[in-house]
Scaffold this motif. Structure first.
Motif, PDB file in Angstrom:
ATOM      1  N   CYS A  42     -19.937  16.268  20.979  1.00 53.20           N
ATOM      2  CA  CYS A  42     -21.032  16.765  20.130  1.00 53.20           C
ATOM      3  C   CYS A  42     -22.304  16.944  20.966  1.00 53.20           C
ATOM      4  O   CYS A  42     -23.055  17.895  20.779  1.00 53.20           O
ATOM      5  CB  CYS A  42     -21.357  15.803  18.990  1.00 53.20           C
ATOM      6  SG  CYS A  42     -19.941  15.106  18.106  1.00 53.20           S
ATOM      7  N   CYS A  45     -23.316  20.235  22.940  1.00 52.35           N
ATOM      8  CA  CYS A  45     -24.021  21.326  22.250  1.00 52.35           C
ATOM      9  C   CYS A  45     -25.297  20.845  21.558  1.00 52.35           C
ATOM     10  O   CYS A  45     -26.306  21.530  21.581  1.00 52.35           O
ATOM     11  CB  CYS A  45     -23.096  21.972  21.220  1.00 52.35           C
ATOM     12  SG  CYS A  45     -21.790  22.989  21.960  1.00 52.35           S
ATOM     13  N   HIS A  46     -25.234  19.672  20.920  1.00 49.34           N
ATOM     14  CA  HIS A  46     -26.370  19.233  20.092  1.00 49.34           C
ATOM     15  C   HIS A  46     -27.398  18.419  20.874  1.00 49.34           C
ATOM     16  O   HIS A  46     -28.407  18.007  20.302  1.00 49.34           O
ATOM     17  CB  HIS A  46     -25.870  18.430  18.885  1.00 49.34           C
ATOM     18  CG  HIS A  46     -25.152  19.267  17.875  1.00 49.34           C
ATOM     19  ND1 HIS A  46     -25.822  20.028  16.938  1.00 49.34           N
ATOM     20  CD2 HIS A  46     -23.834  19.509  17.680  1.00 49.34           C
ATOM     21  CE1 HIS A  46     -24.934  20.679  16.195  1.00 49.34           C
ATOM     22  NE2 HIS A  46     -23.722  20.400  16.620  1.00 49.34           N
ATOM     23  N   TYR A  69     -24.718  13.155   4.548  1.00 49.78           N
ATOM     24  CA  TYR A  69     -24.832  14.612   4.667  1.00 49.78           C
ATOM     25  C   TYR A  69     -23.992  15.110   5.840  1.00 49.78           C
ATOM     26  O   TYR A  69     -23.236  16.082   5.708  1.00 49.78           O
ATOM     27  CB  TYR A  69     -26.294  15.027   4.824  1.00 49.78           C
ATOM     28  CG  TYR A  69     -26.453  16.504   5.158  1.00 49.78           C
ATOM     29  CD1 TYR A  69     -26.274  17.471   4.173  1.00 49.78           C
ATOM     30  CD2 TYR A  69     -26.740  16.931   6.446  1.00 49.78           C
ATOM     31  CE1 TYR A  69     -26.381  18.833   4.480  1.00 49.78           C
ATOM     32  CE2 TYR A  69     -26.853  18.278   6.761  1.00 49.78           C
ATOM     33  CZ  TYR A  69     -26.677  19.222   5.773  1.00 49.78           C
ATOM     34  OH  TYR A  69     -26.767  20.561   6.066  1.00 49.78           O
ATOM     35  N   ARG A  82     -18.116  25.839   4.219  1.00 48.37           N
ATOM     36  CA  ARG A  82     -19.278  26.261   5.002  1.00 48.37           C
ATOM     37  C   ARG A  82     -18.761  27.102   6.159  1.00 48.37           C
ATOM     38  O   ARG A  82     -17.856  26.664   6.889  1.00 48.37           O
ATOM     39  CB  ARG A  82     -20.063  25.053   5.510  1.00 48.37           C
ATOM     40  CG  ARG A  82     -21.286  25.483   6.306  1.00 48.37           C
ATOM     41  CD  ARG A  82     -22.249  24.341   6.548  1.00 48.37           C
ATOM     42  NE  ARG A  82     -23.314  24.791   7.435  1.00 48.37           N
ATOM     43  CZ  ARG A  82     -24.287  24.027   7.888  1.00 48.37           C
ATOM     44  NH1 ARG A  82     -24.341  22.758   7.535  1.00 48.37           N
ATOM     45  NH2 ARG A  82     -25.211  24.524   8.683  1.00 48.37           N
ATOM     46  N   MET A  87     -18.308  25.653  14.473  1.00 48.03           N
ATOM     47  CA  MET A  87     -18.215  24.316  13.873  1.00 48.03           C
ATOM     48  C   MET A  87     -16.934  24.112  13.071  1.00 48.03           C
ATOM     49  O   MET A  87     -16.487  22.977  12.900  1.00 48.03           O
ATOM     50  CB  MET A  87     -19.451  24.017  13.021  1.00 48.03           C
ATOM     51  CG  MET A  87     -20.591  23.386  13.793  1.00 48.03           C
ATOM     52  SD  MET A  87     -20.119  21.948  14.819  1.00 48.03           S
ATOM     53  CE  MET A  87     -19.586  20.783  13.564  1.00 48.03           C
ATOM     54  N   ARG A 168     -32.713  30.690  10.059  1.00 43.12           N
ATOM     55  CA  ARG A 168     -31.417  31.354   9.925  1.00 43.12           C
ATOM     56  C   ARG A 168     -30.638  30.814   8.730  1.00 43.12           C
ATOM     57  O   ARG A 168     -30.049  31.561   7.955  1.00 43.12           O
ATOM     58  CB  ARG A 168     -30.604  31.184  11.211  1.00 43.12           C
ATOM     59  CG  ARG A 168     -29.703  32.370  11.496  1.00 43.12           C
ATOM     60  CD  ARG A 168     -28.607  32.020  12.480  1.00 43.12           C
ATOM     61  NE  ARG A 168     -27.850  30.868  12.031  1.00 43.12           N
ATOM     62  CZ  ARG A 168     -27.454  29.882  12.828  1.00 43.12           C
ATOM     63  NH1 ARG A 168     -27.768  29.892  14.093  1.00 43.12           N
ATOM     64  NH2 ARG A 168     -26.753  28.882  12.341  1.00 43.12           N
TER      65      ARG A 168
HETATM   66  C1  HEC Z   1     -19.583  24.297  21.000  1.00 46.10           C
HETATM   67  C2  HEC Z   1     -20.843  23.813  20.478  1.00 46.10           C
HETATM   68  C3  HEC Z   1     -20.788  22.729  19.418  1.00 46.10           C
HETATM   69  C4  HEC Z   1     -20.136  21.507  19.495  1.00 46.10           C
HETATM   70  C5  HEC Z   1     -19.249  20.968  20.595  1.00 46.10           C
HETATM   71  C6  HEC Z   1     -20.493  20.801  18.279  1.00 46.10           C
HETATM   72  N1  HEC Z   1     -21.312  21.565  17.500  1.00 46.10           N
HETATM   73 FE1  HEC Z   1     -22.033  21.070  15.668  1.00 46.10          FE
HETATM   74  N2  HEC Z   1     -22.934  22.881  15.514  1.00 46.10           N
HETATM   75  C7  HEC Z   1     -22.877  23.891  16.458  1.00 46.10           C
HETATM   76  C8  HEC Z   1     -23.544  25.064  15.941  1.00 46.10           C
HETATM   77  C9  HEC Z   1     -23.693  26.395  16.646  1.00 46.10           C
HETATM   78  C10 HEC Z   1     -24.013  24.723  14.648  1.00 46.10           C
HETATM   79  C11 HEC Z   1     -24.734  25.618  13.643  1.00 46.10           C
HETATM   80  C12 HEC Z   1     -23.685  26.114  12.692  1.00 46.10           C
HETATM   81  C13 HEC Z   1     -24.212  26.697  11.407  1.00 46.10           C
HETATM   82  O1  HEC Z   1     -25.280  27.293  11.411  1.00 46.10           O
HETATM   83  O2  HEC Z   1     -23.531  26.520  10.369  1.00 46.10           O
HETATM   84  C14 HEC Z   1     -23.607  23.354  14.414  1.00 46.10           C
HETATM   85  C15 HEC Z   1     -23.856  22.656  13.233  1.00 46.10           C
HETATM   86  C16 HEC Z   1     -23.484  21.359  12.990  1.00 46.10           C
HETATM   87  C17 HEC Z   1     -23.757  20.629  11.786  1.00 46.10           C
HETATM   88  C18 HEC Z   1     -24.570  21.108  10.592  1.00 46.10           C
HETATM   89  C19 HEC Z   1     -25.980  20.613  10.771  1.00 46.10           C
HETATM   90  C20 HEC Z   1     -26.842  20.745   9.569  1.00 46.10           C
HETATM   91  O3  HEC Z   1     -28.004  20.358   9.660  1.00 46.10           O
HETATM   92  O4  HEC Z   1     -26.362  21.194   8.519  1.00 46.10           O
HETATM   93  C21 HEC Z   1     -23.217  19.393  11.916  1.00 46.10           C
HETATM   94  C22 HEC Z   1     -23.230  18.265  10.917  1.00 46.10           C
HETATM   95  C23 HEC Z   1     -22.590  19.342  13.218  1.00 46.10           C
HETATM   96  N3  HEC Z   1     -22.766  20.555  13.856  1.00 46.10           N
HETATM   97  C24 HEC Z   1     -21.950  18.230  13.718  1.00 46.10           C
HETATM   98  C25 HEC Z   1     -21.277  18.215  14.933  1.00 46.10           C
HETATM   99  C26 HEC Z   1     -20.527  17.079  15.400  1.00 46.10           C
HETATM  100  C27 HEC Z   1     -20.404  15.751  14.664  1.00 46.10           C
HETATM  101  C28 HEC Z   1     -19.972  17.448  16.595  1.00 46.10           C
HETATM  102  C29 HEC Z   1     -19.036  16.638  17.473  1.00 46.10           C
HETATM  103  C30 HEC Z   1     -17.823  16.181  16.826  1.00 46.10           C
HETATM  104  C31 HEC Z   1     -20.403  18.810  16.864  1.00 46.10           C
HETATM  105  N4  HEC Z   1     -21.188  19.233  15.833  1.00 46.10           N
HETATM  106  C32 HEC Z   1     -20.038  19.528  17.987  1.00 46.10           C
HETATM  107  C33 HEC Z   1     -22.291  23.798  17.700  1.00 46.10           C
HETATM  108  C34 HEC Z   1     -21.521  22.743  18.150  1.00 46.10           C
END
Ligand code: HEC
Ligand code: HEC
Length: 212
Positions: A42, A45-46, A69, A82, A87, A168
């Motif tokens: 996670c 990217c985050h 959430y 969603r 994601m 967005r």
């Molecule tokens: C390859 C890049 C990438 C990885 C790896 C990734 N994410 Fe994401 N994540 C994103 C992107 C891009 C978005 C925005 C998606 C959208 O707009 O719906 C997002 C959105 C989210 C959201 C929604 C946030 C919100 O405020 O609503 C959550 C929760 C989330 N990620 C959790 C995780 C978790 C937990 C992991 C690890 C298990 C993870 N992500 C790994 C790219 C990534």
């Protein structure tokens, strides 16, 4: 003979206990390693502190987010309620039994908001957040997201969220979260997002993005 047999049984039973114990330890270690591995994934990217990323591919902030959430969104991505290709793949690659443990990692993180202070029309944003726009049927955001924008349970934290992500999200709500129209929580936000102009969305995003 009887004694020999008994000690053999004991030895076998003992060996079984050792094997079972080792298995138990191995299983727990694998599970722990699994959750930690996923959290590292996670972070790629985050961001290391879950602070998000503001760029070509905007990554939302997860730091300080409500765990209930976070968990609900992972389920929504996995089930297609969603819509986001990146994601959905991520959520489907993680066992749902790990969602809770992963989500529990982020609420305690508290990096400063990514973009520092508020840009844009933060004064208008503050008014919308605190009072809504009665003339356009936009409710006060603070009524649900809390006066400090920290959210509660399945109502998300907005404080410190990356403004470009907020813009967005609020602009595309019905395309990305419209499938929750069957009574899901996402439906609550539909009128709010439809009744704000682009300028009003930008203003409220700038304001909440600056909150700590
Ligand atoms: C390859 C890049 C990438 C990885 C790896 C990734 N994410 Fe994401 N994540 C994103 C992107 C891009 C978005 C925005 C998606 C959208 O707009 O719906 C997002 C959105 C989210 C959201 C929604 C946030 C919100 O405020 O609503 C959550 C929760 C989330 N990620 C959790 C995780 C978790 C937990 C992991 C690890 C298990 C993870 N992500 C790994 C790219 C990534
Ligand atoms: C009646 C309660 C309520 C009000 C009022 C409300 N919200 Fe929400 N909001 C929610 C809920 C519930 C969710 C979670 C929806 C989901 O799970 O899809 C949400 C989600 C959001 C999200 C998505 C957050 C993310 O991380 O992706 C944003 C952005 C948002 N709201 C902004 C606002 C703004 C700005 C206002 C005021 C103009 C507002 N909300 C007013 C209940 C509300």
């Amino acid at each position: 003979m009887a004694v020999q047999f008994q000690s053999a049984v004991k030895a076998i039973a003992g060996a079984c206990l050792v094997v079972m114990a080792n298995h138990g330890v191995a299983a727990i270690a694998a599970e722990r390693g699994g959750v930690e591995d996923k959290i590292e994934y996670c972070q790629i990217c985050h961001g290391q502190a879950g602070q998000g990323y503001h760029g070509y591919l905007t990554m939302p902030r997860l730091a300080g987010q409500q765990s209930a959430y976070l968990e609900s969104q992972l389920r929504d991505y996995a089930d297609g309620r969603r819509v986001n290709a990146v994601m959905s793949n991520v959520a489907r690659g993680v066992s749902p039994s790990m969602y809770g443990a992963i989500a529990a990692h982020f609420p305690a993180l508290n990096p400063p908001p990514l973009d520092g202070g508020a840009g844009g029309n933060a004064a208008l944003g503050r008014t919308i957040f605190a009072n809504g726009l009665p003339e356009s049927n936009v409710p006060a955001c603070s009524a649900c997201h809390g006066p400090d924008g920290h959210g509660t349970g399945q109502i998300p934290r907005l404080a410190g969220q990356v403004p470009s992500y907020l813009v967005r999200t609020l602009s595309n709500w019905s395309q990305e979260r419209g499938r929750a129209s069957a009574g899901g929580l996402s439906a609550i936000m539909v009128p709010t997002t439809h009744n704000m102009t682009a300028a009003q969305i930008a203003a409220v995003a700038a304001y909440v993005g600056s909150l700590r």
